[in-house]
Each structure stands twice: as structure tokens, then as C-alpha cells.
Enzyme design. Structure first.
Site, PDB file in Angstrom:
ATOM      1  N   SER A 104       3.738  -0.923  23.281  1.00 45.82           N
ATOM      2  CA  SER A 104       2.356  -0.851  23.809  1.00 45.82           C
ATOM      3  C   SER A 104       1.793  -2.244  24.077  1.00 45.82           C
ATOM      4  CB  SER A 104       1.454  -0.036  22.891  1.00 45.82           C
ATOM      5  OG  SER A 104       1.725  -0.200  21.524  1.00 45.82           O
ATOM      6  N   ALA A 159      10.442  -6.211  16.595  1.00 46.95           N
ATOM      7  CA  ALA A 159       9.476  -6.749  15.620  1.00 46.95           C
ATOM      8  C   ALA A 159       9.594  -5.999  14.288  1.00 46.95           C
ATOM      9  CB  ALA A 159       8.058  -6.644  16.170  1.00 46.95           C
ATOM     10  N   LEU A 202       6.362  -6.679  19.602  1.00 43.01           N
ATOM     11  CA  LEU A 202       7.531  -6.896  20.460  1.00 43.01           C
ATOM     12  C   LEU A 202       8.680  -5.960  20.076  1.00 43.01           C
ATOM     13  CD1 LEU A 202       7.718 -10.813  20.419  1.00 43.01           C
ATOM     14  CD2 LEU A 202       7.025  -9.366  22.369  1.00 43.01           C
ATOM     15  N   SER A 203       9.600  -5.772  20.992  1.00 38.30           N
ATOM     16  CA  SER A 203      10.837  -5.091  20.649  1.00 38.30           C
ATOM     17  C   SER A 203      11.509  -5.872  19.516  1.00 38.30           C
ATOM     18  CB  SER A 203      11.761  -5.043  21.877  1.00 38.30           C
ATOM     19  OG  SER A 203      12.960  -4.383  21.543  1.00 38.30           O
TER      20      SER A 203
HETATM   21  N1  LIG Z   1      10.230  -7.994   7.703  1.00 35.91           N
HETATM   22  C1  LIG Z   1      10.821  -7.106   8.511  1.00 35.91           C
HETATM   23  N2  LIG Z   1      10.146  -6.026   8.907  1.00 35.91           N
HETATM   24  C2  LIG Z   1      10.732  -5.127   9.729  1.00 35.91           C
HETATM   25  N3  LIG Z   1      11.988  -5.232  10.212  1.00 35.91           N
HETATM   26  C3  LIG Z   1      12.710  -6.304   9.838  1.00 35.91           C
HETATM   27  C4  LIG Z   1      12.151  -7.276   8.981  1.00 35.91           C
HETATM   28  N4  LIG Z   1      13.075  -8.241   8.801  1.00 35.91           N
HETATM   29  C5  LIG Z   1      14.156  -7.873   9.486  1.00 35.91           C
HETATM   30  N5  LIG Z   1      13.954  -6.712  10.112  1.00 35.91           N
HETATM   31  C6  LIG Z   1      14.963  -6.042  10.963  1.00 35.91           C
HETATM   32  O1  LIG Z   1      14.491  -6.146  12.294  1.00 35.91           O
HETATM   33  C7  LIG Z   1      14.896  -5.001  13.045  1.00 35.91           C
HETATM   34  C8  LIG Z   1      13.652  -4.344  13.633  1.00 35.91           C
HETATM   35  O2  LIG Z   1      14.087  -3.281  14.453  1.00 35.91           O
HETATM   36  P1  LIG Z   1      13.159  -2.062  14.850  1.00 35.91           P
HETATM   37  O3  LIG Z   1      14.037  -1.113  15.588  1.00 35.91           O
HETATM   38  O4  LIG Z   1      12.410  -1.565  13.677  1.00 35.91           O
HETATM   39  O5  LIG Z   1      12.136  -2.782  15.855  1.00 35.91           O
HETATM   40  P2  LIG Z   1      11.092  -2.107  16.849  1.00 35.91           P
HETATM   41  O6  LIG Z   1       9.850  -2.933  16.724  1.00 35.91           O
HETATM   42  O7  LIG Z   1      10.978  -0.654  16.589  1.00 35.91           O
HETATM   43  O8  LIG Z   1      11.749  -2.388  18.268  1.00 35.91           O
HETATM   44  P3  LIG Z   1      11.728  -1.499  19.616  1.00 35.91           P
HETATM   45  O9  LIG Z   1      10.398  -1.737  20.252  1.00 35.91           O
HETATM   46  O10 LIG Z   1      12.841  -2.063  20.441  1.00 35.91           O
HETATM   47  O11 LIG Z   1      11.944  -0.064  19.242  1.00 35.91           O
HETATM   48  C9  LIG Z   1      15.644  -4.078  12.096  1.00 35.91           C
HETATM   49  O12 LIG Z   1      17.020  -4.317  12.234  1.00 35.91           O
HETATM   50  C10 LIG Z   1      15.131  -4.545  10.719  1.00 35.91           C
HETATM   51  O13 LIG Z   1      16.066  -4.302   9.698  1.00 35.91           O
END
Ligand SMILES: Nc1ncnc2c1ncn2[C@@H]1O[C@H](COP(=O)(O)OP(=O)(O)OP(=O)(O)O)[C@@H](O)[C@H]1O
Ligand SMILES: [Mg+2]
Length: 210
Positions: A117, A47, A44-45
Site C-alpha cells: 500500500s 519489510a 516496502l516489500s
Molecule cells: N525484524 C524483522 N521483522 C520482520 N521480518 C524480519 C525481521 N528481520 C528479518 N525479517 C525477515 O524478513 C523477511 C520479511 O518478509 P515478509 O514476506 O514478511 O515481507 P513483506 O513485507 O510481507 O513483503 P511483501 O510485500 O513482498 O509481501 C522474512 O524473511 C523475515 O524472516
């Protein structure tokens, strides 16, 4: 690759033959000892895909691996800027990411892809275009409520206000992997621990230089 003829729908009845090149992937790989592959982060976004993939890339750099992180957001600002978030556009978004990843693997890189994805069939297609053992699916698992509470880009808030139609998890489905190569429980693991988990998996799979 032989003389395979590719199906290019835009070319109609004109066959586009595959141009065989002298230097192949095997030759390029001999230069650095790593095993090129795709590490595909899905979830998910919010995640944690980009966060964990970035940390992993730094770890790989530290052991002299040649990598590239294809982040879905960044590719949407360039190559995929003509695509939105409808189902057909999402399919095309993933198809292009997978194609670029495949080219980069051909160039000898370990390619990290971080993109929601959401559809299984598209992730399967991305896997199937790679030789066996050169595609690792990493499920960055965060329950919707957790991802929504993180919301680092404010996207869930916008989606709940109806300003972002087709938002994954809200009004567009997310199909979780059934058999990922690595599942990261981001409630139980920190981002650093998650990156280490994926690093260990790649090491176990013989991807890293000796
Ligand atoms: N265990 C964890 N693992 C990864 N990120 C975490 C965790 N706990 C908290 N976070 C926080 O959650 C957020 C995750 O954001 P990130 O931009 O990496 O998500 P994404 O999956 O790439 O989303 P998107 O699909 O919108 O790009 C960050 O702010 C990160 O610091
Ligand atoms: Mg991201």
C-alpha cells in the site's frame, strides 16, 4: 445505515439503494466481546508485514480473538488477479482490500491487512471508510537497503535486472506514513517483538476481549 443511496459508477443513472439488514454489527459483536477493527500493515516489500501480521494473528488467536489476515499476495491470486502493478491498478488493489476489510469488520472480525500500500492517499481512503478508532495503521519500517538484502522472494533481484517494472522502492515510489498508529523499526526489533508491540497497542486501545 439508513436509506443511503450509493454511487455505483457502473450503474449509470440507476440508483442502488442500501439494503438495511436486521442483524447489525453491534449485534454480531456482542457474541464475542472483541472490538472489530482493521490493523493495516504497510511497508516496502520484504519489510516484514506478512511475517509480523502472521505472528500477531497467532497471538490474537491465543486470546480467543476472531481474526482474518488479508495478505496482499493472496488476494492478488484471487479477487485481484485481474490487477497488475501500474499506479491505477495499485489504487484499485488497495480499494478492494479496504472494502473487503470493511465487510469483514462488519462481520465482527479483527482484520489484519498486509499489503505494501505505497500511496498515502489510498491508505487515508481506507482509514476514512472506518469509524474513528477502528483503523490502526502499522508502519513496518525497513530501509530499502535492508529490505533488499533480505529479499526472501528474490523480487528485488528481479527488479534490479529490469524484469519487474513498477517495483516499489526501485522504480515506483513508497510514501511512508507520517503519523502511523504504530511504527515498527524492524532493524531494532525482532519480528516477535514487533508482533508484541502491535498486540500491546491493540490491548491499550480496548480492542481485545476483557
Ligand atoms: N525484524 C524483522 N521483522 C520482520 N521480518 C524480519 C525481521 N528481520 C528479518 N525479517 C525477515 O524478513 C523477511 C520479511 O518478509 P515478509 O514476506 O514478511 O515481507 P513483506 O513485507 O510481507 O513483503 P511483501 O510485500 O513482498 O509481501 C522474512 O524473511 C523475515 O524472516
Ligand atoms: Mg507479504
Amino acid at each position: 445505515m439508513g436509506r443511503r443511496v450509493l454511487k455505483n459508477r457502473a450503474c449509470g443513472s440507476i440508483d442502488v439503494p442500501w439494503q438495511r439488514l436486521d442483524l447489525d454489527r453491534h449485534g454480531r459483536t456482542l457474541l464475542n466481546g472483541q472490538k472489530p477493527c482493521v490493523v493495516w500493515f504497510t511497508g516496502l516489500s520484504a519489510a516484514g508485514k506478512s511475517t509480523i501480521a502472521s505472528l500477531l494473528e497467532r497471538r490474537l488467536y491465543a486470546v480467543r480473538c476472531h481474526t482474518y489476515l488479508l495478505d496482499g499476495d493472496n488476494v492478488r491470486n484471487g479477487l485481484n488477479r485481474d490487477l497488475g502493478f501500474t499506479a491505477p491498478d495499485r489504487v484499485e488493489n488497495i480499494r478492494r482490500l479496504a472494502e473487503v476489510a470493511r465487510l469483514m469488520v462488519d462481520a465482527g472480525l479483527i482484520v489484519l491487512v498486509a499489503a505494501i500500500s505505497p500511496f498515502r492517499v489510498d491508505r487515508r481512503a481506507a482509514r476514512e471508510q472506518m469509524p474513528a478508532g477502528e483503523f490502526f495503521e502499522v508502519f513496518v519500517d525497513a530501509p530499502l537497503a535492508v529490505a533488499e538484502a533480505r529479499d526472501p522472494k528474490g523480487l528485488y533481484r528481479k527488479a534490479r535486472r529490469g524484469e519487474l517494472p513498477n517495483f516499489t522502492g526501485i522504480d515506483s515510489p513508497y510514501e511512508a506514513p507520517e503519523m502511523p498508529d504504530v511504527r515498527i523499526d524492524t532493524v531494532a526489533l525482532s519480528a516477535e517483538q514487533a508482533a508484541q508491540r502491535v498486540f500491546d497497542h491493540l490491548q491499550g486501545a480496548g480492542v481485545l476481549p476483557a
